[in-house]
Enzyme design. Structure first.
Site, PDB file in Angstrom:
ATOM      1  N   SER A   1      -6.578   5.708   4.805  1.00 31.18           N
ATOM      2  CA  SER A   1      -6.672   4.924   3.566  1.00 31.18           C
ATOM      3  C   SER A   1      -7.094   3.490   3.894  1.00 31.18           C
ATOM      4  CB  SER A   1      -5.316   4.872   2.859  1.00 31.18           C
ATOM      5  OG  SER A   1      -5.173   5.952   1.981  1.00 31.18           O
TER       6      SER A   1
ATOM      7  N   LYS B   1       4.895   1.915  -3.333  1.00 28.46           N
ATOM      8  CA  LYS B   1       4.938   3.325  -3.749  1.00 28.46           C
ATOM      9  C   LYS B   1       5.041   3.408  -5.252  1.00 28.46           C
ATOM     10  CE  LYS B   1       5.082   7.445  -1.818  1.00 28.46           C
ATOM     11  NZ  LYS B   1       4.505   7.775  -0.511  1.00 28.46           N
TER      12      LYS B   1
ATOM     13  N   ASN C   1      -1.458  19.978   0.382  1.00 31.19           N
ATOM     14  CA  ASN C   1      -2.555  19.311   1.074  1.00 31.19           C
ATOM     15  C   ASN C   1      -2.272  19.186   2.575  1.00 31.19           C
ATOM     16  OD1 ASN C   1      -3.631  16.361   2.064  1.00 31.19           O
ATOM     17  ND2 ASN C   1      -5.154  17.516   0.952  1.00 31.19           N
TER      18      ASN C   1
ATOM     19  N   LYS D   1       0.852  -1.198   0.000  1.00 30.65           N
ATOM     20  CA  LYS D   1       0.000   0.000   0.000  1.00 30.65           C
ATOM     21  C   LYS D   1       0.875   1.232   0.000  1.00 30.65           C
ATOM     22  CE  LYS D   1      -3.984   2.159   1.026  1.00 30.65           C
ATOM     23  NZ  LYS D   1      -3.698   3.005  -0.155  1.00 30.65           N
TER      24      LYS D   1
HETATM   25  N1  GLU Z   1       1.054   8.895   0.143  1.00 31.04           N
HETATM   26  C1  GLU Z   1       0.711   8.828   1.523  1.00 31.04           C
HETATM   27  C2  GLU Z   1       1.922   8.449   2.353  1.00 31.04           C
HETATM   28  O1  GLU Z   1       3.035   8.649   1.948  1.00 31.04           O
HETATM   29  C3  GLU Z   1      -0.499   7.959   1.789  1.00 31.04           C
HETATM   30  C4  GLU Z   1      -0.382   6.547   1.358  1.00 31.04           C
HETATM   31  C5  GLU Z   1      -1.706   5.789   1.438  1.00 31.04           C
HETATM   32  O2  GLU Z   1      -2.679   6.379   1.846  1.00 31.04           O
HETATM   33  O3  GLU Z   1      -1.709   4.618   1.082  1.00 31.04           O
HETATM   34  O4  GLU Z   1       1.807   8.034   3.471  1.00 31.04           O
END
Ligand code: GLU
Length: 426
Positions: free
Chosen positions: A360, A118, A233, A82
């Site tokens: 999420s 990622k 954000n 994730k």
């Molecule tokens: N991009 C965000 C992070 O770096 C959220 C990742 C997600 O929600 O899966 O934590």
């Protein structure tokens, strides 16, 4: 200072190490401290899978541009991987790999049943039209569709991607699979199965972590003066949350410059007047640079922009008593050490900004069960998880006499190392 930590940072004084090598150093240290077998480091130092793709896009002017994208999946021993997808000109495969490892740590710290993933596309969304961004988003999903999915790897927003991009990606994936797949991606618009509270969740997590840190050092949070680097954000929501409860935000910045006023900034005016990429400082004559902002007087400094902002060159000039890393990787290892020597409490990124992935996870759970929660329920569940995680990391740092970053990695790797062993991988 713990001698092992000293040795670790001595080796890491080379600030030119790339972000992946730096992450590997901390992973190694954490596993040594946890007395784990060497084989686990060999497995965890790189993602299990990393895909590099090329995406052709017909641009509005009739030419074709070919963009390079990546998706890295660090480890799926605990569950599906994730993590977000970023659109940025500086994206590299190394960076995406490192960020996938950080996601594993975040999920581990917060107790959500995922490994880290990622993605990134090397592009400049500020110079692209809506139509071009849609084609790029859909093309990327087609290119990586074989390795992602609601039970394999679940993407989300990251730098310069938002709920609209998630909507296009979810729609494309649903077309490919021929069934509606809201659980494929998180950070979606509410109308498409997004979770209430997701958009502000990373910022809310930062605010909760900041309050916990203030309690620890006996700083009355209501009287604190806060500087926030970055007004995207995360930064803008953090500023709003603090401002709304009367906490003074004395400095903010965006990519074009920074504003500082010891009496506090008018955050509502700044929020109302920013452009779609969060820029607002260009409206002011008296702006300073991002670098100057970091060393202004304040109690709490929140880097919420990009990597490598606090380095050996400015760490000694930081006036804040608490640094909360809302961005991923804003502090180098040498700067981490300097802040520790100067008694500045540093709340590491993998803990401070993990609110996003927690909500999420809540979004994915709601998608799977088809039953949606109120915003209050989401926020309360997030707070419970974050406060508990903060306490675990802090207790580990005291018990093991290591800094909060190393402690966070130790807590974050615990479940994954067990899962790897139970599966018989190492
Ligand atoms: N991009 C965000 C992070 O770096 C959220 C990742 C997600 O929600 O899966 O934590």
């Amino acid at each position: 200072m713990n001698s092992k930590v000293e040795k670790h940072y001595e080796q890491s004084v080379d600030e030119n190490l790339n972000v992946l090598n730096r992450t590997q150093r901390i992973i190694k240290m954490a596993l040594e401290e946890m007395r784990e077998k060497d084989g686990k480091y060999e497995l965890l130092k790189e993602p299990l899978r990393s895909l590099s793709v090329r995406i052709p896009v017909k641009m509005d002017n009739g030419t074709v541009s070919v963009f390079t994208g990546y998706r890295a999946q660090h480890n799926d021993a605990v569950g599906p991987t994730k993590g977000g997808i970023r659109f940025h000109p500086d994206v590299t495969e190394e960076e995406v790999k490192a960020l996938s490892i950080w996601m594993s740590i975040k999920c581990g710290i917060m107790g959500v049943p995922y490994g880290g993933g990622k993605g990134g596309i090397k592009c400049d969304p500020r110079k692209m039209s809506f139509a071009e961004l849609e084609k790029l988003s859909r093309g990327y999903v087609r290119a990586i569709s074989q390795i992602v999915g609601p039970t394999k790897d679940i993407p989300a927003p990251d730098v310069f991607t938002n709920s609209q991009v998630m909507a296009w990606m979810m729609d494309e994936y649903s077309h490919i699979r021929e069934f509606d797949s809201p659980g494929f991606i998180t950070g979606k618009p509410i109308a498409l199965g997004g979770s209430l509270g997701r958009e502000s969740s990373t910022a809310l997590g930062v605010v909760i972590a900041t309050k916990e840190a203030a309690k620890l050092i006996g700083l009355p949070i209501k009287e604190a003066r806060v500087i926030i680097q970055g007004f995207g954000n995360v930064g803008s929501y953090v500023a709003k949350f603090f401002h709304d409860v009367g906490i003074k935000v004395v400095g903010i910045s965006d990519a074009l410059g920074a504003l500082y006023n010891p009496d506090g900034l008018d955050i509502n005016f700044l929020l109302d007047n920013r452009d779609s990429f969060g820029s607002v400082t260009n409206l002011f004559e008296n702006r300073i640079t991002n670098g100057e902002l970091l060393v202004q007087d304040c109690d709490i400094l929140i880097p919420a922009a990009i990597e490598n902002q606090l380095t050996e060159h400015n760490a000694n000039d930081i006036k804040a008593k608490i640094v909360v890393e809302a961005a991923n990787g804003p502090t180098t290892l040498r700067a981490t050490e300097i802040l520790r020597e100067n008694n500045v409490l540093l709340v590491p990124d993998v803990l401070a900004n993990a609110g996003g992935v927690v909500v999420s996870y809540f979004e994915w759970v709601q998608n799977n069960q088809g039953y949606y929660w109120s915003e209050q329920e989401v926020n309360e569940k997030l707070e419970l998880k974050l406060v508990e995680a903060f306490s675990r990391v802090y207790t580990t740092s005291i018990r093991k006499n290591v800094d909060m970053r190393l402690a966070a990695y130790m807590v974050g790797l615990e479940r994954m190392t067990k899962a790897i062993e139970f599966r018989g991988w190492v």
